[in-house]
Design a protein around this motif. Structure first.
Motif, PDB file in Angstrom:
ATOM      1  N   GLY A 184      25.787  -7.628  41.866  1.00  0.00           N
ATOM      2  CA  GLY A 184      24.584  -7.693  41.058  1.00  0.00           C
ATOM      3  C   GLY A 184      24.135  -9.087  40.687  1.00  0.00           C
ATOM      4  O   GLY A 184      23.172  -9.242  39.935  1.00  0.00           O
ATOM      5  N   ASP A 185      24.819 -10.125  41.194  1.00  0.00           N
ATOM      6  CA  ASP A 185      24.461 -11.489  40.823  1.00  0.00           C
ATOM      7  C   ASP A 185      23.131 -11.892  41.453  1.00  0.00           C
ATOM      8  O   ASP A 185      22.755 -11.428  42.539  1.00  0.00           O
ATOM      9  CB  ASP A 185      25.553 -12.481  41.237  1.00  0.00           C
ATOM     10  CG  ASP A 185      26.689 -12.533  40.231  1.00  0.00           C
ATOM     11  OD1 ASP A 185      26.489 -12.102  39.082  1.00  0.00           O
ATOM     12  OD2 ASP A 185      27.776 -13.010  40.599  1.00  0.00           O
ATOM     13  N   TYR A 186      22.461 -12.780  40.749  1.00  0.00           N
ATOM     14  CA  TYR A 186      21.119 -13.225  41.130  1.00  0.00           C
ATOM     15  C   TYR A 186      21.109 -13.750  42.564  1.00  0.00           C
ATOM     16  O   TYR A 186      21.880 -14.640  42.923  1.00  0.00           O
ATOM     17  CB  TYR A 186      20.690 -14.320  40.153  1.00  0.00           C
ATOM     18  CG  TYR A 186      19.270 -14.796  40.265  1.00  0.00           C
ATOM     19  CD1 TYR A 186      18.207 -13.912  40.336  1.00  0.00           C
ATOM     20  CD2 TYR A 186      18.993 -16.165  40.252  1.00  0.00           C
ATOM     21  CE1 TYR A 186      16.898 -14.367  40.405  1.00  0.00           C
ATOM     22  CE2 TYR A 186      17.697 -16.635  40.311  1.00  0.00           C
ATOM     23  CZ  TYR A 186      16.651 -15.740  40.389  1.00  0.00           C
ATOM     24  OH  TYR A 186      15.366 -16.201  40.460  1.00  0.00           O
ATOM     25  N   GLY A 187      20.236 -13.188  43.394  1.00  0.00           N
ATOM     26  CA  GLY A 187      20.055 -13.657  44.758  1.00  0.00           C
ATOM     27  C   GLY A 187      20.956 -13.050  45.795  1.00  0.00           C
ATOM     28  O   GLY A 187      20.780 -13.292  46.999  1.00  0.00           O
ATOM     29  N   MET A 188      21.944 -12.237  45.384  1.00  0.00           N
ATOM     30  CA  MET A 188      22.931 -11.766  46.348  1.00  0.00           C
ATOM     31  C   MET A 188      22.403 -10.664  47.269  1.00  0.00           C
ATOM     32  O   MET A 188      23.009 -10.396  48.314  1.00  0.00           O
ATOM     33  CB  MET A 188      24.190 -11.306  45.640  1.00  0.00           C
ATOM     34  CG  MET A 188      25.044 -12.461  45.134  1.00  0.00           C
ATOM     35  SD  MET A 188      25.317 -13.751  46.366  1.00  0.00           S
ATOM     36  CE  MET A 188      26.118 -12.842  47.668  1.00  0.00           C
ATOM     37  N   ARG A 189      21.297 -10.041  46.934  1.00  0.00           N
ATOM     38  CA  ARG A 189      20.717  -9.079  47.869  1.00  0.00           C
ATOM     39  C   ARG A 189      20.375  -9.780  49.182  1.00  0.00           C
ATOM     40  O   ARG A 189      20.642  -9.262  50.274  1.00  0.00           O
ATOM     41  CB  ARG A 189      19.456  -8.444  47.267  1.00  0.00           C
ATOM     42  CG  ARG A 189      18.783  -7.421  48.166  1.00  0.00           C
ATOM     43  CD  ARG A 189      17.539  -6.866  47.501  1.00  0.00           C
ATOM     44  NE  ARG A 189      16.563  -7.904  47.219  1.00  0.00           N
ATOM     45  CZ  ARG A 189      15.678  -8.364  48.118  1.00  0.00           C
ATOM     46  NH1 ARG A 189      15.684  -7.879  49.347  1.00  0.00           N
ATOM     47  NH2 ARG A 189      14.821  -9.303  47.781  1.00  0.00           N
ATOM     48  N   ILE A 190      19.812 -10.973  49.074  1.00  0.00           N
ATOM     49  CA  ILE A 190      19.507 -11.761  50.273  1.00  0.00           C
ATOM     50  C   ILE A 190      20.759 -12.447  50.788  1.00  0.00           C
ATOM     51  O   ILE A 190      21.009 -12.494  51.998  1.00  0.00           O
ATOM     52  CB  ILE A 190      18.405 -12.790  49.975  1.00  0.00           C
ATOM     53  CG1 ILE A 190      17.093 -12.073  49.631  1.00  0.00           C
ATOM     54  CG2 ILE A 190      18.211 -13.739  51.151  1.00  0.00           C
ATOM     55  CD1 ILE A 190      15.992 -13.004  49.177  1.00  0.00           C
ATOM     56  N   GLY A 191      21.569 -12.986  49.882  1.00  0.00           N
ATOM     57  CA  GLY A 191      22.766 -13.710  50.303  1.00  0.00           C
ATOM     58  C   GLY A 191      23.693 -12.881  51.161  1.00  0.00           C
ATOM     59  O   GLY A 191      24.231 -13.369  52.168  1.00  0.00           O
ATOM     60  N   ASN A 192      23.893 -11.625  50.796  1.00  0.00           N
ATOM     61  CA  ASN A 192      24.736 -10.748  51.609  1.00  0.00           C
ATOM     62  C   ASN A 192      24.124 -10.498  52.981  1.00  0.00           C
ATOM     63  O   ASN A 192      24.839 -10.393  53.986  1.00  0.00           O
ATOM     64  CB  ASN A 192      24.950  -9.417  50.884  1.00  0.00           C
ATOM     65  CG  ASN A 192      25.958  -9.535  49.754  1.00  0.00           C
ATOM     66  OD1 ASN A 192      26.981 -10.190  49.898  1.00  0.00           O
ATOM     67  ND2 ASN A 192      25.668  -8.910  48.624  1.00  0.00           N
ATOM     68  N   ARG A 193      22.803 -10.416  53.023  1.00  0.00           N
ATOM     69  CA  ARG A 193      22.138 -10.111  54.294  1.00  0.00           C
ATOM     70  C   ARG A 193      22.201 -11.275  55.271  1.00  0.00           C
ATOM     71  O   ARG A 193      22.391 -11.075  56.472  1.00  0.00           O
ATOM     72  CB  ARG A 193      20.685  -9.705  54.029  1.00  0.00           C
ATOM     73  CG  ARG A 193      19.878  -9.430  55.288  1.00  0.00           C
ATOM     74  CD  ARG A 193      18.623  -8.629  54.977  1.00  0.00           C
ATOM     75  NE  ARG A 193      17.721  -9.309  54.084  1.00  0.00           N
ATOM     76  CZ  ARG A 193      16.773 -10.175  54.485  1.00  0.00           C
ATOM     77  NH1 ARG A 193      16.653 -10.474  55.763  1.00  0.00           N
ATOM     78  NH2 ARG A 193      15.969 -10.739  53.614  1.00  0.00           N
TER      79      ARG A 193
END
Length: 585
Positions: free
Chosen positions: A185-194
């Motif tokens: 849930g950390d800020y930006g990790m939706r993109i970072g994981n991708r």
């Protein structure tokens, strides 16, 4: 936290980070094994005759036994044939994470130099310096950047900055690093994981070792290294170099003001910043040197960098805690009384006095433009009604795609849009009395001010008016983020830019979606800002293009800076509006 305690904290920081000539004078054991220059080079805080140079040496073996000896090479050309000289005997200091910072003196004004470092058979990349000019100057060109979240994308904007020709300096207005970790849930990790950009360390930053590791990760990025090497940088921190929504005695997660853990984290974050950034060291008995400073580019422009986060700022108000509701009606009168409390500070009295005196001295010296390097937005911006600017069906679809916190924020702003209260309490809108004091200083000096800002992750072109709305005090040009997500990313189909510009008189232009930087040029009579946007920050290939351009005249013939005028077309939902003759002078 009392002002005296804040001063003591800055003194403690200065002692902890000091690395002047005395740091190299003591004979210490030197590490003599193999090394690499993995983090590039950088220059910063230029003067007419000096500049700060920076690098970091990475020992390849057990370096516990000493510092690393480094030689500095300077020349007038990138091939190091003209005016070449060598300065031996510098040190990358073990206690400063093997960073090296050196003030190079006895330079010629307005001159390009090239530099590189040598150690143990290894050579660093080459960097370019441009010293400040003196006397008459016809034009200047700068890049303005802010807000680079590692996990949210590639640093293409830094690469594009490195490709600019004739660049005099880079102004970085904060959020150079972010403190978040890599939890789901950390800020930006939706993109970072991708895209596979994971912050290091994986947890939220707390200790000196944590902040050092994050700075090291950022400076391992080749695009950022190119940008640092291309020109001197003039920087200031905002909140994320330490923690979100920080102020002089805490941050958004602080339960006890001025606590020992908070002060320890603050000192650790600022120590790492001074170790890893090309900024002059603070002096133990001069708090000004750890915050505000000025740079005069001949008679054309003087830049005033202010620190609006950690030395003077009071805690921001919070809508949840400070705005009372009667059903669906907010008690705006009580809230405005809190907001307009004249005791609330953004810069602090001492820094406001410094700015007042400095502006007056700059104008008296015949400097053409005064530029304010400032972290957060100054314009008055009321919350717009996005819902009323789009079809109801599309609005409901957008809300359905948002996370709980995102949805709560959007719905709160919709409720606030019916009232004349600020949308962003962390900006100068949250400190209106302090802003008025700065505006008074500008008017007293009869300065021609361009205010620069970052923080919001949006492009802005604004006109700043006095409290009565009668006199234009300054124009404001604010850069978007390099990668960090914005309101426009959460609501991509919503016409946020159009709604922003239509809602607030001072907002001439708003682009809530683009990622990039500002390319700003000054001449004797005009300032022109090109809004440079990246085609993508999540793909490795990119193109950079000008999505809007605005200009303002130094004088509108009425004794004030002219309004901002669009000089290039704007795209869909890059909300530029024309407000008639008042904004077209």
């Amino acid at each position: 936290m009392s002002m005296m305690n804040r001063r003591d904290l800055l003194r403690a920081l200065a002692v902890a980070t000091a690395a002047g000539p005395a740091a190299y004078a003591t004979p210490l054991t030197l590490y003599r094994g193999p090394v690499q220059f993995k983090h590039g080079v950088a220059s910063g805080d230029p003067g007419p005759h000096d500049v700060v140079l920076w690098t970091r040496v990475t020992p390849q073996g057990d370096a516990k036994h000493g510092d690393v000896a480094v030689d500095l090479e300077i020349a007038l050309d990138p091939a190091f044939r003209e005016g070449n000289r060598l300065l031996p005997g510098l040190r990358a200091v073990a206690s400063r994470d093997y960073t090296l910072k050196h003030v190079l003196r006895n330079l010629q004004q307005g001159t390009d130099y090239y530099y590189r470092f040598h150690s143990q058979g290894s050579t660093s990349p080459t960097g370019r310096i441009r010293t400040l000019p003196q006397g008459e100057v016809d034009s200047l060109r700068f890049a303005v950047a802010s807000c680079a979240l590692w996990s949210s994308g590639y640093f293409h904007a830094y690469d594009a900055i490195a490709n600019m020709e004739g660049l005099d300096a880079v102004f970085h207005l904060g959020d150079y690093i972010y403190e978040y970790g890599s939890a789901a849930g950390d800020y930006g990790m939706r993109i970072g994981n991708r895209i596979g950009r994971m912050p290091e360390p994986a947890h939220r930053l707390q200790s000196l070792a944590d902040y050092r590791q994050r700075h090291a990760q950022y400076k391992s990025d080749q695009q950022l290294q190119r940008a640092h090497a291309c020109a001197p940088w003039i920087t200031v921190w905002d909140d994320h170099e330490l923690a979100n929504n920080s102020w002089h005695s805490g941050d958004e997660a602080t339960e006890e003001e001025d606590s020992a853990p908070w002060n320890a984290k603050k000192i650790a974050a600022l120590r790492a910043y001074y170790e890893w950034m090309p900024i002059r060291e603070p002096l133990a008995n001069d708090r000004q040197s750890a915050a505000c400073r000025s740079f005069r580019f001949g008679d054309l422009l003087e830049l005033f960098m202010v620190e609006s986060r950690l030395t003077g700022r009071d805690r921001a108000l919070d809508y949840k805690q400070d705005l009372q509701w009667d059903g669906d009606q907010p008690d705006t009168a009580s809230f405005q009384a809190l907001l307009e409390n004249p005791a609330r500070e953004m810069l602090g009295a001492w820094q406001t006095d410094w700015l007042r005196q400095s502006l007056s001295q700059s104008v008296a010296a015949g400097v053409n433009w005064q530029v304010l390097g400032n972290q957060v937005l100054m314009a008055r911006v009321a919350a717009p009604s996005v819902r009323s600017a789009m079809p109801a069906r599309l609005w409901e679809e957008l809300l359905g795609r948002l996370s709980g916190p995102q949805r709560e924020r959007v719905l709160r702003n919709e409720l606030l849009s019916a009232h004349d209260i600020p949308s962003n309490l962390d900006s100068w809108d949250g400190y209106p009395a302090a802003r008025s004091r700065v505006y008074d200083a500008i008017r007293e000096a009869n300065a021609r001010v361009v205010a620069l800002a970052g923080d919001t992750h949006m492009f802005w072109a604004n006109e700043l008016w006095d409290d009565q709305g009668r006199q234009r005090v300054a124009v404001e040009l604010a850069t978007t983020s390099l990668t960090s997500p914005s309101y426009g990313d959460y609501l991509p189909e919503a016409p946020i830019g159009t709604a922003m510009a239509a809602r607030s008189r001072e907002v001439i232009y708003n682009d809530p979606k683009s990622k990039g930087y500002l390319d700003i040029t000054f001449d004797r009579n005009h300032v022109t800002a090109s809004f440079i946007s990246m085609s993508s920050v999540t793909e490795k290939d990119y193109t950079a293009s000008t999505t809007a351009q605005f200009t303002a005249r130094r004088d509108d013939g009425k004794g004030q800076v002219g309004g901002v005028v669009a000089t290039a077309a704007t795209g869909p939902d890059r909300g530029a509006v024309a407000r008639g003759p008042a904004s077209m002078t």
